[in-house]
Scaffold this motif. Structure first.
Motif, mmCIF file in Angstrom:
data_model
loop_
_atom_site.group_PDB
_atom_site.id
_atom_site.type_symbol
_atom_site.label_atom_id
_atom_site.label_comp_id
_atom_site.label_asym_id
_atom_site.label_seq_id
_atom_site.Cartn_x
_atom_site.Cartn_y
_atom_site.Cartn_z
ATOM 1 N N LEU A 23 0.842 -1.191 0.000
ATOM 2 C CA LEU A 23 0.000 0.000 0.000
ATOM 3 C C LEU A 23 0.882 1.248 0.000
ATOM 4 C CD1 LEU A 23 -2.788 1.342 0.248
ATOM 5 C CD2 LEU A 23 -2.595 1.094 2.720
ATOM 6 N N VAL A 24 0.698 2.101 -1.009
ATOM 7 C CA VAL A 24 1.510 3.303 -1.179
ATOM 8 C C VAL A 24 0.622 4.533 -1.071
ATOM 9 C CG1 VAL A 24 3.097 4.567 -2.677
ATOM 10 C CG2 VAL A 24 3.081 2.063 -2.710
ATOM 11 N N LEU A 25 1.053 5.505 -0.274
ATOM 12 C CA LEU A 25 0.372 6.795 -0.207
ATOM 13 C C LEU A 25 1.206 7.818 -0.962
ATOM 14 C CD1 LEU A 25 -1.704 8.850 0.877
ATOM 15 C CD2 LEU A 25 -0.313 9.011 2.965
ATOM 16 N N ILE A 26 0.599 8.435 -1.995
ATOM 17 C CA ILE A 26 1.270 9.480 -2.762
ATOM 18 C C ILE A 26 0.720 10.824 -2.306
ATOM 19 C CG2 ILE A 26 1.885 10.331 -5.044
ATOM 20 C CD1 ILE A 26 0.877 7.684 -6.203
ATOM 21 N N VAL A 27 1.612 11.748 -1.985
ATOM 22 C CA VAL A 27 1.198 13.073 -1.536
ATOM 23 C C VAL A 27 1.796 14.120 -2.480
ATOM 24 C CG1 VAL A 27 1.078 14.671 0.392
ATOM 25 C CG2 VAL A 27 1.292 12.210 0.832
ATOM 26 N N ALA A 51 -3.170 11.930 -1.742
ATOM 27 C CA ALA A 51 -3.546 13.109 -0.960
ATOM 28 C C ALA A 51 -2.935 14.317 -1.646
ATOM 29 C CB ALA A 51 -3.039 12.991 0.479
ATOM 30 N N THR A 52 -3.668 15.428 -1.685
ATOM 31 C CA THR A 52 -3.191 16.623 -2.368
ATOM 32 C C THR A 52 -2.764 17.721 -1.403
ATOM 33 O OG1 THR A 52 -5.473 17.446 -2.538
ATOM 34 C CG2 THR A 52 -4.609 16.189 -4.407
ATOM 35 N N SER A 53 -2.753 17.435 -0.109
ATOM 36 C CA SER A 53 -2.321 18.428 0.877
ATOM 37 C C SER A 53 -1.698 17.726 2.068
ATOM 38 C CB SER A 53 -3.512 19.267 1.353
ATOM 39 O OG SER A 53 -4.399 18.482 2.141
ATOM 40 N N GLY A 54 -0.957 18.483 2.869
ATOM 41 C CA GLY A 54 -0.334 17.906 4.057
ATOM 42 C C GLY A 54 -1.342 17.409 5.062
ATOM 43 N N GLU A 55 -2.407 18.176 5.272
ATOM 44 C CA GLU A 55 -3.438 17.770 6.227
ATOM 45 C C GLU A 55 -4.095 16.464 5.807
ATOM 46 O OE1 GLU A 55 -3.083 20.710 4.901
ATOM 47 O OE2 GLU A 55 -2.693 22.068 6.589
ATOM 48 N N ALA A 56 -4.420 16.350 4.516
ATOM 49 C CA ALA A 56 -5.037 15.114 4.023
ATOM 50 C C ALA A 56 -4.070 13.939 4.137
ATOM 51 C CB ALA A 56 -5.485 15.290 2.572
ATOM 52 N N ALA A 57 -2.781 14.204 3.931
ATOM 53 C CA ALA A 57 -1.777 13.142 4.033
ATOM 54 C C ALA A 57 -1.727 12.568 5.441
ATOM 55 C CB ALA A 57 -0.412 13.694 3.637
ATOM 56 N N LEU A 58 -1.755 13.437 6.446
ATOM 57 C CA LEU A 58 -1.711 12.965 7.830
ATOM 58 C C LEU A 58 -2.947 12.142 8.163
ATOM 59 C CD1 LEU A 58 -0.380 16.194 9.602
ATOM 60 C CD2 LEU A 58 0.892 14.109 9.075
ATOM 61 N N VAL A 69 5.405 6.033 1.965
ATOM 62 C CA VAL A 69 4.817 7.322 1.566
ATOM 63 C C VAL A 69 5.739 7.989 0.549
ATOM 64 C CG1 VAL A 69 4.106 9.627 2.300
ATOM 65 C CG2 VAL A 69 3.659 7.652 3.781
ATOM 66 N N LEU A 70 5.176 8.375 -0.605
ATOM 67 C CA LEU A 70 5.869 9.222 -1.576
ATOM 68 C C LEU A 70 5.394 10.640 -1.316
ATOM 69 C CD1 LEU A 70 5.571 7.137 -4.881
ATOM 70 C CD2 LEU A 70 7.537 7.338 -3.366
ATOM 71 N N LEU A 71 6.300 11.513 -0.903
ATOM 72 C CA LEU A 71 5.903 12.802 -0.349
ATOM 73 C C LEU A 71 6.545 13.964 -1.091
ATOM 74 C CD1 LEU A 71 4.478 14.402 1.915
ATOM 75 C CD2 LEU A 71 6.458 13.928 3.372
ATOM 76 N N ASP A 72 5.695 14.830 -1.662
ATOM 77 C CA ASP A 72 6.187 16.048 -2.305
ATOM 78 C C ASP A 72 6.734 16.983 -1.229
ATOM 79 O OD1 ASP A 72 6.696 18.010 -4.152
ATOM 80 O OD2 ASP A 72 4.632 18.734 -4.245
ATOM 81 N N ALA A 73 7.924 17.522 -1.471
ATOM 82 C CA ALA A 73 8.547 18.377 -0.465
ATOM 83 C C ALA A 73 7.904 19.750 -0.398
ATOM 84 C CB ALA A 73 10.045 18.516 -0.746
ATOM 85 N N VAL A 74 7.541 20.304 -1.550
ATOM 86 C CA VAL A 74 7.029 21.675 -1.591
ATOM 87 C C VAL A 74 5.558 21.664 -1.976
ATOM 88 C CG1 VAL A 74 7.252 23.951 -2.646
ATOM 89 C CG2 VAL A 74 9.295 22.559 -2.237
ATOM 90 N N GLY A 80 6.029 19.280 2.784
ATOM 91 C CA GLY A 80 6.360 17.880 3.006
ATOM 92 C C GLY A 80 7.263 17.644 4.197
ATOM 93 N N PHE A 81 8.154 18.593 4.473
ATOM 94 C CA PHE A 81 9.054 18.426 5.617
ATOM 95 C C PHE A 81 8.264 18.365 6.928
ATOM 96 C CE2 PHE A 81 11.595 21.021 2.524
ATOM 97 C CZ PHE A 81 12.395 19.974 2.081
ATOM 98 N N GLU A 82 7.261 19.233 7.057
ATOM 99 C CA GLU A 82 6.442 19.236 8.264
ATOM 100 C C GLU A 82 5.588 17.978 8.347
ATOM 101 O OE1 GLU A 82 4.834 20.278 11.885
ATOM 102 O OE2 GLU A 82 6.619 21.034 10.836
#
Length: 322
Positions: A23-27, A51-58, A69-74, A80-82
């Motif tokens: 299972l992979v989560l892409i943000v 997920a298209t936002s940090g809040e949705a990712a969490l 998790v594949l996480l966009d930094a910006v 993404g850092f937060e």
């Protein structure tokens, strides 16, 4: 795949298709990136959440507990850092490997990604084959670690891994969490207790010099928690094994042998262990004066006049105290 599917309610983790590669989560806040990665991962057998936002990712990470998790930094808002820092601060998601996706290749951004808890990063524009290769490597390691943690959980071991740099628990078994709360008053989330972190740092320094790490022992009434530095699981992650030792049986034996009350037996127990009245008061939650009064009763019942005589008599009668 359309970005709007991101807004659908997620099923419970048990209902997700777990027969694929994982299972992979892409943000990512860019629909084209989501679509490209979703299709590549789906064709390779992965179950994909987006997920298209940090809040949705969490929210999605906490609900579904993805394997990676594949996480966009910006991203706008929470970057993404937060997101990574928050995932690593929560016991239920701290173990999930995070691969950053970024167009930022400057050294400080790469360092920031790893400091936030990332295990790897890929640069944009995204190359799906490269991402698939990175995922396969990290997911294999994560799966082996998860199986080991599950085995420890099943057998009731108290084990945890601590990241020295961040001062946080990478993961911990339920029993370890319970013991941390009992002996340190530690919260379920947040950094590990300062005393524990300082001990880990000191022992890791000894290990780096080829010296034997020393255990940490914490006392709580007639029980004590012994922590041992087991092994390094990565550059800054250390495995800690905890063991709770109870001498309740010894205290009860002294009650029977010398006709003592429970508190008198506890005081005598700690006298044998070499504790001062102040130490015993701290352990038992009493004042030194109260401890002294209990000790006077112990002397009378044992027919002795000094601490040394009381300790020697107790050790001779209850051999297990040796």
């Amino acid at each position: 795949m359309h970005a709007s599917s991101n807004e659908l309610l997620l099923p419970e983790r048990a209902d997700l298709d777990r027969h694929g590669a994982g299972l992979v989560l892409i943000v990512d806040d860019v629909p084209d990136n989501l679509s490209l990665l979703h299709d590549a991962l789906d064709e390779s057998g992965y179950t994909v959440l987006v997920a298209t936002s940090g809040e949705a990712a969490l929210q999605r990470a906490g609900q579904a507990l993805p394997d990676i998790v594949l996480l966009d930094a910006v991203m706008p808002g929470m970057d993404g850092f937060e997101v990574a820092r928050r995932l690593k601060s929560r016991p239920d998601t701290a173990h999930i490997p995070i691969v950053f996706m970024t167009g930022l290749t400057e050294t400080e951004h790469v360092v920031a990604a790893f400091q936030a808890g990332g295990v790897d990063y890929v640069t944009k524009p995204i190359r799906p084959r490269e991402v698939l290769a990175r995922i396969a490597v990290h997911m294999q390691g994560a799966r082996a670690a998860r199986q080991a943690r599950n085995a420890l959980d099943a057998f009731g071991h108290a084990t945890m891994a601590i990241h020295i740099g961040s001062g946080r628990a990478v993961w911990q078994t339920p029993l370890a969490r319970k013991l941390l709360q009992a002996y340190f008053g530690a919260a379920e989330e947040g950094p590990v207790p300062e005393q524990l972190l300082q001990w880990v740092q000191a022992q890791s320094a000894l290990a780096a010099q080829g010296l034997e790490p020393k255990p940490l022992a914490l006392v709580r009434e007639a029980r004590q928690l012994v922590l041992n530095l087991q092994e390094r699981t990565s550059d800054e992650d250390w495995l800690i094994v905890m063991r709770e030792v109870s001498d309740t049986a010894v205290v009860e034996a002294m009650m029977q042998a010398f006709r003592l009350t429970l508190r008198e037996a506890e005081v005598l127990y700690w006298v044998v262990k070499g504790k001062t009245n102040r130490d015993i008061g701290d352990i038992l939650g009493s004042s030194p004066a109260t401890v002294k009064k209990h000790l006077e009763h112990v002397y009378e019942k044992l027919g002795v006049e000094t601490r040394t005589a009381a300790a020697n008599l107790a050790m001779g009668k209850i051999g297990r105290l040796a």
